[in-house]
Structures are given as structure tokens and as C-alpha cells.
Design a protein around this motif. Structure first.
Motif, mmCIF file in Angstrom:
data_model
loop_
_atom_site.group_PDB
_atom_site.id
_atom_site.type_symbol
_atom_site.label_atom_id
_atom_site.label_comp_id
_atom_site.label_asym_id
_atom_site.label_seq_id
_atom_site.Cartn_x
_atom_site.Cartn_y
_atom_site.Cartn_z
ATOM 1 N N ILE A 67 0.842 -1.200 0.000
ATOM 2 C CA ILE A 67 0.000 0.000 0.000
ATOM 3 C C ILE A 67 0.875 1.248 0.000
ATOM 4 O O ILE A 67 0.635 2.195 -0.765
ATOM 5 N N ASN A 68 1.882 1.249 0.834
ATOM 6 C CA ASN A 68 2.779 2.408 0.925
ATOM 7 C C ASN A 68 3.472 2.669 -0.406
ATOM 8 O O ASN A 68 3.599 3.826 -0.849
ATOM 9 N N HIS A 69 3.917 1.599 -1.072
ATOM 10 C CA HIS A 69 4.569 1.740 -2.382
ATOM 11 C C HIS A 69 3.626 2.363 -3.412
ATOM 12 O O HIS A 69 4.010 3.286 -4.146
ATOM 13 N N ILE A 70 2.397 1.868 -3.461
ATOM 14 C CA ILE A 70 1.427 2.384 -4.436
ATOM 15 C C ILE A 70 1.111 3.853 -4.146
ATOM 16 O O ILE A 70 1.084 4.689 -5.051
ATOM 17 N N VAL A 71 0.876 4.168 -2.866
ATOM 18 C CA VAL A 71 0.537 5.537 -2.470
ATOM 19 C C VAL A 71 1.656 6.503 -2.841
ATOM 20 O O VAL A 71 1.404 7.577 -3.418
ATOM 21 N N LYS A 72 2.890 6.129 -2.536
ATOM 22 C CA LYS A 72 4.020 7.023 -2.786
ATOM 23 C C LYS A 72 4.354 7.130 -4.270
ATOM 24 O O LYS A 72 4.671 8.208 -4.781
ATOM 25 N N THR A 73 4.290 6.013 -4.965
ATOM 26 C CA THR A 73 4.658 5.988 -6.385
ATOM 27 C C THR A 73 3.640 6.701 -7.261
ATOM 28 O O THR A 73 3.995 7.439 -8.189
ATOM 29 N N TYR A 74 2.356 6.498 -6.957
ATOM 30 C CA TYR A 74 1.299 7.020 -7.832
ATOM 31 C C TYR A 74 0.570 8.219 -7.217
ATOM 32 O O TYR A 74 -0.422 8.681 -7.778
ATOM 33 N N HIS A 75 1.070 8.716 -6.091
ATOM 34 C CA HIS A 75 0.533 9.925 -5.464
ATOM 35 C C HIS A 75 -0.978 9.814 -5.235
ATOM 36 O O HIS A 75 -1.772 10.652 -5.681
ATOM 37 N N ILE A 76 -1.374 8.754 -4.538
ATOM 38 C CA ILE A 76 -2.781 8.443 -4.295
ATOM 39 C C ILE A 76 -3.454 9.544 -3.470
ATOM 40 O O ILE A 76 -2.927 9.981 -2.445
ATOM 41 N N ASP A 77 -4.630 9.974 -3.915
ATOM 42 C CA ASP A 77 -5.409 11.006 -3.212
ATOM 43 C C ASP A 77 -6.432 10.407 -2.256
ATOM 44 O O ASP A 77 -6.761 11.006 -1.229
ATOM 45 N N ILE A 78 -6.982 9.236 -2.630
ATOM 46 C CA ILE A 78 -8.070 8.623 -1.860
ATOM 47 C C ILE A 78 -7.850 7.115 -1.796
ATOM 48 O O ILE A 78 -7.503 6.495 -2.806
ATOM 49 N N ILE A 79 -8.057 6.529 -0.634
ATOM 50 C CA ILE A 79 -8.078 5.074 -0.494
ATOM 51 C C ILE A 79 -9.526 4.639 -0.296
ATOM 52 O O ILE A 79 -10.228 5.166 0.559
ATOM 53 N N HIS A 80 -9.950 3.692 -1.120
ATOM 54 C CA HIS A 80 -11.329 3.200 -1.085
ATOM 55 C C HIS A 80 -11.298 1.731 -0.668
ATOM 56 O O HIS A 80 -10.806 0.876 -1.398
ATOM 57 N N ILE A 81 -11.836 1.451 0.519
ATOM 58 C CA ILE A 81 -11.878 0.094 1.064
ATOM 59 C C ILE A 81 -13.185 -0.583 0.665
ATOM 60 O O ILE A 81 -14.267 -0.038 0.874
ATOM 61 N N HIS A 82 -13.079 -1.790 0.097
ATOM 62 C CA HIS A 82 -14.254 -2.571 -0.299
ATOM 63 C C HIS A 82 -14.314 -3.846 0.539
ATOM 64 O O HIS A 82 -13.430 -4.700 0.457
ATOM 65 N N GLY A 83 -15.358 -4.005 1.361
ATOM 66 C CA GLY A 83 -15.479 -5.170 2.219
ATOM 67 C C GLY A 83 -15.052 -4.858 3.641
ATOM 68 O O GLY A 83 -14.501 -3.785 3.917
ATOM 69 N N VAL A 84 -15.296 -5.809 4.561
ATOM 70 C CA VAL A 84 -15.173 -5.449 5.977
ATOM 71 C C VAL A 84 -14.396 -6.421 6.861
ATOM 72 O O VAL A 84 -13.905 -6.023 7.920
ATOM 73 N N TRP A 85 -14.272 -7.693 6.482
ATOM 74 C CA TRP A 85 -13.907 -8.689 7.477
ATOM 75 C C TRP A 85 -12.445 -9.123 7.478
ATOM 76 O O TRP A 85 -12.012 -9.795 8.419
ATOM 77 N N LEU A 86 -11.659 -8.790 6.473
ATOM 78 C CA LEU A 86 -10.343 -9.412 6.352
ATOM 79 C C LEU A 86 -9.183 -8.425 6.472
ATOM 80 O O LEU A 86 -9.367 -7.208 6.531
ATOM 81 N N CYS A 87 -7.995 -8.976 6.494
ATOM 82 C CA CYS A 87 -6.778 -8.213 6.759
ATOM 83 C C CYS A 87 -6.553 -7.045 5.799
ATOM 84 O O CYS A 87 -6.193 -5.951 6.241
ATOM 85 N N PRO A 88 -6.715 -7.220 4.477
ATOM 86 C CA PRO A 88 -6.441 -6.078 3.585
ATOM 87 C C PRO A 88 -7.288 -4.851 3.883
ATOM 88 O O PRO A 88 -6.797 -3.721 3.795
ATOM 89 N N GLN A 89 -8.565 -5.050 4.245
ATOM 90 C CA GLN A 89 -9.413 -3.905 4.577
ATOM 91 C C GLN A 89 -8.941 -3.233 5.868
ATOM 92 O O GLN A 89 -8.880 -2.004 5.955
ATOM 93 N N TYR A 90 -8.615 -4.049 6.854
ATOM 94 C CA TYR A 90 -8.141 -3.526 8.140
ATOM 95 C C TYR A 90 -6.846 -2.728 7.962
ATOM 96 O O TYR A 90 -6.736 -1.586 8.420
ATOM 97 N N VAL A 91 -5.872 -3.320 7.281
ATOM 98 C CA VAL A 91 -4.580 -2.650 7.086
ATOM 99 C C VAL A 91 -4.743 -1.399 6.232
ATOM 100 O O VAL A 91 -4.155 -0.351 6.517
ATOM 101 N N GLY A 92 -5.570 -1.489 5.193
ATOM 102 C CA GLY A 92 -5.782 -0.340 4.317
ATOM 103 C C GLY A 92 -6.415 0.835 5.028
ATOM 104 O O GLY A 92 -6.000 1.987 4.868
ATOM 105 N N ALA A 93 -7.450 0.558 5.842
ATOM 106 C CA ALA A 93 -8.118 1.629 6.580
ATOM 107 C C ALA A 93 -7.171 2.246 7.613
ATOM 108 O O ALA A 93 -7.105 3.476 7.758
#
Length: 364
Positions: A67-93
Motif C-alpha cells: 500500500i505504501n509503495h502504491i501511495v508514494k509511487t502514484y501519489h494516491i489522493d483517496i483510499i477506497h476500502i471494499h469489504g469489511v472482514w479481512l486483513c487487507p481492509q483492516y490494514v488499508g483503513a
């Protein structure tokens, strides 16, 4: 505007969730925005970011660095989390909040009441002790229907909400229905939530022995239970399980079905309903989907998920002649095109993302 979508599974196994996110990604790019997807799984044709994780919670220490690589490389403005129960959503939020990146949270029906009937204690513990701390700080929670908004507010009462229904791409559809044989078609996951047992029992009540029931969905442990039910009802010659279908095969099965049925106990719009409408095939589904009531008077049916109501609608459907069946499909197509079309509704997504960038402060 640059948006990173984080979802647990972007493969065909994720069902309608894949379709929803793929379409959102496509239309964002079509309108000049940069959109990226991060997941644990994909199809061969996909061009997305992957973190390999196959354990139950999809845990991997690589989620945060990726996530950090994508955010820094592509200058992400918004993170959109889809779903609720698993690790990627938790870490992303958690990453979005800690790094002051605007956060959108889409539950995709995963907090619907029916889904809390199984594993309730574990879900409550996970929600309250692990995920809620970060999810409640989302700038906006996206909901799909009014009922979903009411359900989510029980857990996140102080958040801002933005309602956008599931959508589908409509083009001029010249499909001419071919009345060669009759079959009722179910398409979706083999899961108790979907009411497939109700469909089989209702099908058993039909007097017309020439009509078939075709059930498409990836095989799993629940199929054995459904096989047993089919055998007990003496329907082995009339009910077929097709496994997972996709592409042209799926489209053909939808288009040539006499009627489709999905007596689900829990859903939010349900992409299968929109796919039926897109292909001019009448669809029987339930009030639990949150579809507009006009569905009921424009070529489709909304019922309560029980054998009696489904049997009545199936009997009515198989009594149509070919012209009546064709007209029903065309009516549903026009209704869905007006209410669930990307071309008509995409502006709402632009409004949602733009409103976030105007106020980057997270909910406290």
C-alpha cells in the motif's frame, strides 16, 4: 484525482463484487481519473496489484509495504476500502487514517442482518476490538441502498453517508429471445444465504415436467446438501448443476433462460439481477435486495424469500407465451437502464470523491 481500491478478492470467485469494482475502475479511467486496484487474487487478464495471501484472514506482512509503495509511487489522493472482514481492509483503513489520506468505506452488504446469524460473537468481537476503530474514521461510508444505510448506522452512527446503487453498463441490446425449450436459471454463489433450497423446493411444485432448472455457481461443500435435496425430491433428471460459468457461456445461459430466480435472504441490489435485466431476461428476486419497487411492475418480480410466493411466481412465468416472455424482458431492460445505468449514474461517484477532497479531515 488518483484512487486506490483495496479488496480482498478480485477474482471471479468474488462474484458481483468483482463486477462492481471492475466497472467503477473502468468508468473512473474513462472519465480521466487514475484508478488502481489492490487484492489478494485476480484473473489472468487483470492488470492490478497483488499481495499473495491464502490463509483464512488473508494476513500478510506485505500489505502495508505494498500500500505504501502504491501511495508514494502514484501519489494516491483517496483510499477506497471494499469489504469489511479481512486483513487487507483492516490494514488499508489503518494506513489511510494514520497517514491522513481520505478514506471511503464500502461494506457491499456485508453488515446486513441476515449475515450476522452465523458467527455472531466472533463478528462482534472483530468489529468492536479490531476494525471499528479505523472504519469509523472514514470520511464517507458508501451504501448501496437505503436499507443498507440504516443497518450500517447501527455500527457507525456518526459517519457521513453517500448512497449509490450497484450499476451496470447498458448498450443497445438487439438480443432476440429464442423460445427453444424452457429452463429456469439461477446464477450466483452456492450459499444458504441465496435461498437455493427454496428455489429447488418451489421448482418441485411445478406441474410442467418439460421445464428444467439450471443452477450455475462454483462447487463447494454446500453443493452436497443441495444434491441430496434434489435426489429426495426426485428431480435428478430435471435439475442440473453447471459449476462456474463466465464470459459468453454465462451470457448465453442468461439470454436463453425463460426466467431467472434468486430468492436471496440478503443482498444489496445484486449484480445478477442487473445482468438479467441487461440481457432482457425476466428476474424473480426478493425485497431483501433493496431494488426499487418499480422492478415489480416492469418485467420483474419482488417476493419474500419463501416457497409459497416463489412457487406462485414461477407458475405465472412458465404460463407466459413466447411474446409475453419477450415483452417482460424488454420492460425490465428499460427499467434497469433508467435506474441502474453507469451512463446515467456515474456523476454520483464523481460527487462522492470530490466532496471528500474538499474536506480531508477524518471523523474523530
Amino acid at each position: 484525482m488518483k484512487i486506490l481500491h483495496i479488496v480482498e478478492d478480485f477474482s471471479v470467485k468474488s462474484g458481483g463484487l468483482r463486477t462492481v469494482i471492475a466497472n467503477l475502475d473502468f468508468f473512473l479511467k474513462k472519465h480521466g481519473y487514475d484508478s488502481y486496484i489492490l487484492s489478494s487474487d485476480q484473473e489472468k487478464e487483470d492488470d492490478i496489484f497483488i499481495v499473495e495471501a491464502s490463509n483464512g484472514w488473508l494476513y500478510s506482512k506485505e500489505w502495508k509495504p505494498k500500500i505504501n509503495h502504491i501511495v508514494k509511487t502514484y501519489h494516491i489522493d483517496i483510499i477506497h476500502i471494499h469489504g469489511v472482514w479481512l486483513c487487507p481492509q483492516y490494514v488499508g483503513a489503518k494506513y489511510a487514517v494514520q497517514n491522513n489520506i481520505p478514506l471511503v468505506f464500502s461494506c457491499h452488504g456485508m453488515y446486513q442482518p441476515w449475515l450476522w446469524k452465523k458467527g455472531t460473537l466472533k463478528k462482534k468481537i472483530y468489529l468492536n476490538l479490531v476494525s471499528k476503530k479505523w472504519f469509523k474514521k472514514a470520511n464517507i461510508i458508501h451504501s448501496i441502498t437505503d436499507n443498507e444505510t440504516k443497518n450500517i448506522k447501527k455500527y457507525f452512527p456518526k459517519n457521513s453517508y453517500f448512497e449509490i446503487p450497484n450499476l451496470i453498463s447498458f448498450s443497445e441490446n438487439s438480443n432476440e429471445f429464442k423460445a427453444d425449450g424452457k429452463y429456469i436459471f439461477y446464477l450466483g454463489r452456492l450459499n444458504k444465504t441465496k435461498g437455493i433450497d427454496i428455489l429447488i423446493k418451489a421448482f418441485a411444485q411445478l406441474n410442467n415436467k418439460n421445464i428444467q432448472l439450471k443452477i450455475a455457481g462454483g462447487f463447494n461443500e454446500y453443493k452436497a446438501e443441495l444434491d441430496k435435496l434434489v435426489h429426495e425430491l426426485g428431480l435428478s433428471e430435471r435439475v442440473s448443476f453447471l459449476g462456474e460459468v463466465k464470459g459468453n457461456e454465462k451470457t448465453k445461459l442468461i439470454r436463453e433462460a425463460w426466467v431467472m430466480a434468486s430468492p436471496t435472504f440478503s443482498d444489496v441490489i445484486g449484480m445478477v439481477n442487473l445482468e438479467a435485466a441487461l440481457n432482457k431476461t425476466p428476474m424473480i428476486t426478493t425485497h431483501k435486495t433493496g431494488l426499487k419497487e418499480g422492478w415489480n411492475t416492469n418485467g420483474g418480480y419482488l417476493i419474500n424469500p419463501n416457497i409459497k410466493e416463489l412457487t406462485a411466481k414461477l407458475k405465472e412465468a412458465i404460463s407466459w407465451n413466447a411474446e409475453e416472455r419477450k415483452l417482460k424482458g424488454e420492460q425490465l431492460y428499460e427499467f434497469a437502464k433508467q435506474n441502474y445505468s453507469w451512463s446515467e449514474q456515474f456523476y454520483k461517484w464523481e460527487e462522492l470523491y470530490t466532496s471528500i477532497l474538499k474536506n480531508k479531515v477524518h471523523v474523530k
